[in-house]
Design a protein around this motif. Structure first.
Motif, PDB file in Angstrom:
ATOM      1  N   TRP A  39       0.822  -1.206   0.000  1.00 41.28           N
ATOM      2  CA  TRP A  39       0.000   0.000   0.000  1.00 41.28           C
ATOM      3  C   TRP A  39       0.860   1.262   0.000  1.00 41.28           C
ATOM      4  CZ3 TRP A  39      -4.836   0.466  -1.236  1.00 41.28           C
ATOM      5  CH2 TRP A  39      -5.692  -0.630  -1.100  1.00 41.28           C
ATOM      6  N   LEU A  40       1.980   1.223   0.735  1.00 46.97           N
ATOM      7  CA  LEU A  40       2.882   2.379   0.740  1.00 46.97           C
ATOM      8  C   LEU A  40       3.461   2.625  -0.647  1.00 46.97           C
ATOM      9  CD1 LEU A  40       4.385   4.560   2.331  1.00 46.97           C
ATOM     10  CD2 LEU A  40       6.157   2.864   2.848  1.00 46.97           C
ATOM     11  N   TRP A  41       3.851   1.554  -1.325  1.00 44.75           N
ATOM     12  CA  TRP A  41       4.380   1.694  -2.682  1.00 44.75           C
ATOM     13  C   TRP A  41       3.303   2.187  -3.639  1.00 44.75           C
ATOM     14  CZ3 TRP A  41       8.667   2.379  -5.075  1.00 44.75           C
ATOM     15  CH2 TRP A  41       8.756   2.151  -6.441  1.00 44.75           C
ATOM     16  N   LEU A  42       2.049   1.759  -3.443  1.00 46.33           N
ATOM     17  CA  LEU A  42       0.955   2.236  -4.280  1.00 46.33           C
ATOM     18  C   LEU A  42       0.767   3.740  -4.130  1.00 46.33           C
ATOM     19  CD1 LEU A  42      -1.438   1.653  -6.162  1.00 46.33           C
ATOM     20  CD2 LEU A  42      -2.819   1.190  -4.128  1.00 46.33           C
ATOM     21  N   VAL A  43       0.869   4.242  -2.905  1.00 48.23           N
ATOM     22  CA  VAL A  43       0.737   5.684  -2.686  1.00 48.23           C
ATOM     23  C   VAL A  43       1.875   6.435  -3.363  1.00 48.23           C
ATOM     24  CG1 VAL A  43       0.761   7.476  -0.910  1.00 48.23           C
ATOM     25  CG2 VAL A  43      -0.556   5.385  -0.555  1.00 48.23           C
ATOM     26  N   ILE A  44       3.092   5.900  -3.237  1.00 45.53           N
ATOM     27  CA  ILE A  44       4.250   6.562  -3.846  1.00 45.53           C
ATOM     28  C   ILE A  44       4.097   6.646  -5.356  1.00 45.53           C
ATOM     29  CG2 ILE A  44       6.744   6.341  -4.239  1.00 45.53           C
ATOM     30  CD1 ILE A  44       6.961   5.127  -1.461  1.00 45.53           C
ATOM     31  N   VAL A  45       3.535   5.601  -5.959  1.00 43.53           N
ATOM     32  CA  VAL A  45       3.363   5.587  -7.413  1.00 43.53           C
ATOM     33  C   VAL A  45       2.155   6.420  -7.834  1.00 43.53           C
ATOM     34  CG1 VAL A  45       2.883   4.097  -9.391  1.00 43.53           C
ATOM     35  CG2 VAL A  45       4.516   3.366  -7.654  1.00 43.53           C
ATOM     36  N   ALA A  46       1.088   6.395  -7.037  1.00 45.21           N
ATOM     37  CA  ALA A  46      -0.153   7.056  -7.442  1.00 45.21           C
ATOM     38  C   ALA A  46      -0.093   8.573  -7.305  1.00 45.21           C
ATOM     39  CB  ALA A  46      -1.325   6.511  -6.623  1.00 45.21           C
ATOM     40  N   VAL A  47       0.657   9.085  -6.341  1.00 45.55           N
ATOM     41  CA  VAL A  47       0.700  10.529  -6.126  1.00 45.55           C
ATOM     42  C   VAL A  47       1.253  11.273  -7.341  1.00 45.55           C
ATOM     43  CG1 VAL A  47       1.805  12.348  -4.755  1.00 45.55           C
ATOM     44  CG2 VAL A  47       0.707  10.434  -3.614  1.00 45.55           C
TER      45      VAL A  47
END
Length: 298
Positions: A39-47
């Motif tokens: 989930w942390l990696w998803l946020v980093i990519v999605a922002v």
């Protein structure tokens, strides 16, 4: 003594389950940590993707005066109109021509080469060719820019789309041969023998037996090479000069001025450039991931 008898009378399955409980708990903990990291990696990519999209809908005059992560109250498509009016369609057609002109020959040649390597493995020439293809995987594109540039100059192809197609074919072949050869090796030899008994030639066996059975691998290398060539920047930068020969990644420089950058327009061009890639990946992501995984694990 009683405890020993009790343990001996207990079923072995129960003892085995008790011994496995700590490992299951540890696995759950690892899954929890892995899920949190995902989930942390998803946020980093999605922002960054979110910022790119909302900024492309902002006016240039309000870009520096607003919060970069807050959408505009009055979104506008002016940046997209500006990008389309700035020869975007010409750059798009150039990228399509280069991508299709490089991917189709590379996949066809790689498939035939992989079939010849697998079926004629006992021949020294084919084994040497396989080693040559594997060596090509170790040579990065950046290390061959100067030799490729000199060859293109000698062939009088500089500032031509063919100058982008030929090197792209060469760099797409090694990985394609590796993946396709691994898939063809998994085709049972009995099928090839039955085709030979029926009187089929190697050419017929290639396209009527090997091609349908390795269709996932063919789609995998096609999508992977298309994404790589579509996003290519170094070859268009070195081997082209005139604006009419620019591809989309190189054309993004058009929106950079000498004293400033129209950030919303640049990001609108990024969105339009990335949209075909996202569509292609959305339709072929399963084939791409499964094909690459199978090709390297077998």
């Amino acid at each position: 003594m009683s405890t020993t008898l009790t343990e001996s009378r207990r079923p072995r399955k129960a003892i085995h389950r008790e011994r496995r409980r700590p490992s299951r708990q540890a696995a759950r903990r690892r899954n929890w940590v892995g899920g949190l990291a995902g989930w942390l990696w998803l946020v980093i990519v999605a922002v960054p993707l979110y910022w790119t999209l909302i900024t492309s809908l902002k006016a240039q005059s309000r870009y520096y005066a607003s919060n970069p992560l807050v959408p505009s109250g009055d979104p506008t498509l002016e940046n997209y109109r500006l990008v389309i009016e700035s020869d975007f369609l010409r750059y798009f057609v150039n990228s399509v021509v280069v991508t299709a002109g490089a991917v189709v020959p590379a996949v066809v040649f790689s498939f035939m080469a992989a079939y010849a390597i697998v079926r004629g493995w006992r021949m020294r020439v084919l084994r040497a060719m396989n080693g040559l293809f594997l060596t090509g995987l170790a040579i990065p594109l950046q290390a061959t820019v100067i030799p490729v540039y000199l060859i293109i100059i000698r062939l009088h192809l500089y500032d031509n789309l063919l100058a982008l197609i030929l090197p792209s074919i060469a760099f797409a072949i090694p990985l394609s041969v590796l993946v396709l050869a691994n898939f063809i090796r998994d085709v049972p030899n009995e099928l090839f023998d039955s085709m030979r008994v029926d009187g089929a030639t190697e050419w017929t066996t290639l396209w009527r037996l090997a091609a349908p059975l390795t269709r996932p691998a063919i789609l995998t290398v096609t999508i992977f090479n298309a994404l790589t060539i579509w996003n290519g920047f170094l070859l268009p930068l070195v081997l082209t000069q005139s604006p009419d020969r620019r591809t989309l990644p190189l054309a993004l420089w058009t929106f950079q001025g000498q004293y400033g950058v129209n950030v919303p327009a640049v990001l609108a061009a990024v969105v339009l450039t990335t949209l075909p890639v996202l569509i292609l990946y959305a339709f072929g992501r399963r084939q791409l991931l499964s094909g690459l995984t199978a090709g390297f694990s077998r």
